[in-house]
Motif scaffolding. Structure first.
Motif, PDB file in Angstrom:
ATOM      1  N   GLN A  24     -55.270   4.810 -22.079  1.00 42.58           N
ATOM      2  CA  GLN A  24     -54.209   5.765 -22.399  1.00 42.58           C
ATOM      3  C   GLN A  24     -53.921   6.678 -21.205  1.00 42.58           C
ATOM      4  O   GLN A  24     -52.756   6.951 -20.889  1.00 42.58           O
ATOM      5  CB  GLN A  24     -54.621   6.612 -23.613  1.00 42.58           C
ATOM      6  N   GLU A  25     -54.973   7.112 -20.519  1.00 46.28           N
ATOM      7  CA  GLU A  25     -54.785   8.005 -19.367  1.00 46.28           C
ATOM      8  C   GLU A  25     -54.101   7.288 -18.211  1.00 46.28           C
ATOM      9  O   GLU A  25     -53.275   7.874 -17.501  1.00 46.28           O
ATOM     10  CB  GLU A  25     -56.130   8.573 -18.920  1.00 46.28           C
ATOM     11  N   CYS A  26     -54.411   6.016 -18.025  1.00 45.74           N
ATOM     12  CA  CYS A  26     -53.735   5.231 -16.977  1.00 45.74           C
ATOM     13  C   CYS A  26     -52.243   5.099 -17.270  1.00 45.74           C
ATOM     14  O   CYS A  26     -51.408   5.185 -16.362  1.00 45.74           O
ATOM     15  CB  CYS A  26     -54.372   3.845 -16.862  1.00 45.74           C
ATOM     16  N   VAL A  27     -51.914   4.889 -18.541  1.00 43.35           N
ATOM     17  CA  VAL A  27     -50.505   4.823 -18.937  1.00 43.35           C
ATOM     18  C   VAL A  27     -49.831   6.161 -18.673  1.00 43.35           C
ATOM     19  O   VAL A  27     -48.713   6.224 -18.134  1.00 43.35           O
ATOM     20  CB  VAL A  27     -50.377   4.452 -20.434  1.00 43.35           C
ATOM     21  N   ARG A  28     -50.502   7.250 -19.020  1.00 45.95           N
ATOM     22  CA  ARG A  28     -49.936   8.591 -18.827  1.00 45.95           C
ATOM     23  C   ARG A  28     -49.705   8.869 -17.337  1.00 45.95           C
ATOM     24  O   ARG A  28     -48.673   9.452 -16.955  1.00 45.95           O
ATOM     25  CB  ARG A  28     -50.879   9.634 -19.425  1.00 45.95           C
TER      26      ARG A  28
END
Length: 408
Positions: free
Chosen positions: A229-233
């Motif tokens: 999720q953090e990589c997507v963000r």
């Protein structure tokens, strides 16, 4: 009436409809997608306690708005109290169609019409057709009053751009829609208002439900995998910064990591878990001969979890879709949009819609799981629905200034 058009008519309509998903036409729809993505974000900001109690109801409300706006040029908000009747009709018809498909004796229209289920079907079909016919008639009247000037060269980007401020003959020009396209081709092809109505109803019924569930499973997977999720963000933030807070079709297409996440989500939870096809010639499968004319059941859900093609198949790993890993993979080991001549012609649009919905959510909220995918029970249906409502927590990220996306 049947949602799935078959035979000669299907081939004819497929040929007519394919150009509608050309790049230049899809560009006209992106603004609608981004606006609705912002609406979802704003709705979440207004929820107390940051918890969505029924993710399907919440997301479905917005995906229905998107498909109606793009297909018919009509937001459900514009039809007032009737919108809930229309939404209910869509859901009821889907359930009735599946119920009927399991009972061969109800395939005969005369018998089905005499049953309580058949009477319910007629009631909700009248609601569905009533709105579609009204909007088709109104839109055709608009084009007659403007001498069809906006139906010419629909595939030319400069001619299909809409100016909402322009008023001609007392009618405000609206965005180019799929209905406009169908009205345009009807002038040169042998299709009538009933054909147009059928295609409109099909797009709405199939284009809403499948995208809704695809978005839901993607959000749940991202909620359970905080590192991904953090990589997507981070990817979305970088694109936002490079585009001065504005989104476009190009920006959505550049979200390559989010796209890999969506593809992996569709592998694990394909919105259409199975399809059926009638084979046109004899097929040899190991020691079995499947004769021509046989209806074959293809289990997409199990195919996507076959360890022969997918090592550790139950693990959520977006890197499975890195270019170098795709090259040598069997072309039919991944078929979330079917494959061959009957594949989904709207798959590019579906991917854009999922990105436009998920990008602002991930940018503005931390997703935290409440209900876990391992505990979810699926129901028997054409689409991969769940038995009980799904909950998720969306914790706002403090960003200033306003972080609602703008379209360019």
């Amino acid at each position: 009436y049947h949602i799935f058009v078959i035979g000669t008519k299907w081939h004819k309509m497929q040929k007519i409809l394919t150009p509608m998903f050309h790049f230049n036409i899809l560009k006209q729809f992106v603004e609608v997608l981004i606006e609705e993505g912002n609406n979802i974000t704003q709705s979440l900001k207004n929820i107390k306690g940051s918890t969505v109690d029924d993710l399907a109801f919440f997301i479905g409300h917005h995906t229905m708005n998107v498909i109606c706006e793009i297909v018919m040029g009509t937001s459900l908000q514009e039809i007032g109290a009737f919108q809930e009747q229309y939404r209910q009709a869509i859901y009821e018809l889907r359930e009735i169609y599946f119920y009927r498909s399991l009972k061969p004796w109800l395939y005969f229209d005369m018998i089905f019409a005499l049953t309580p289920m058949g009477r319910r079907y007629a009631k909700y079909l009248k609601i569905l057709h009533g709105l579609t016919e009204k909007i088709v008639a109104k839109r055709k009247e608009y084009h007659e009053r403007t001498d069809g000037r906006y139906l010419k060269n629909f595939d030319n980007e400069t001619n299909i751009e809409a100016d909402d401020k322009e008023v001609i003959g007392g009618m405000k020009k609206r965005r180019f829609t799929m209905l406009d396209y169908l009205i345009s081709v009807a002038r040169n092809n042998d299709i009538n208002d009933i054909d147009i109505r059928e295609e409109i109803d099909t797009f709405i019924m199939k284009g809403h439900d499948t995208v809704m569930m695809s978005v839901i499973y993607a959000l749940l997977l991202l909620a359970e995998h905080k590192d991904i999720q953090e990589c997507v963000r981070n990817e979305i933030s970088a694109i936002m910064q490079a585009n001065e807070g504005k989104l476009s079709m190009s920006a959505l297409n550049n979200m390559s990591y989010l796209e890999r996440c969506l593809k992996e989500s569709l592998r694990l939870y394909p919105s259409m878990p199975f399809i059926m096809r009638t084979i046109s010639e004899d097929v040899k499968l190991d020691s079995y001969l499947v004769p021509s004319g046989t209806t074959v059941f293809l289990n997409i859900y199990d195919t996507h979890r076959n360890s022969h093609f997918w090592p550790n198949p139950d693990v959520f790993d977006p890197d499975r879709f890195l270019p170098e890993k795709i090259q040598n993979r069997h072309p039919y080991s991944y078929i979330p949009f079917s494959a061959g001549p009957r594949n989904c012609i709207g798959q590019r649009f579906a991917m854009l819609e999922m990105k436009a919905i998920i990008a602002p959510l991930i940018y503005n909220f931390y997703l935290e799981p409440i209900d876990y995918l391992k505990n979810i029970r699926f129901m028997a249906d054409f689409v991969l629905h769940v038995v009980h409502p799904i909950r998720v927590r969306c914790v706002p990220i403090d960003r200033t200034p306003s972080t609602l996306f703008k379209a360019i």
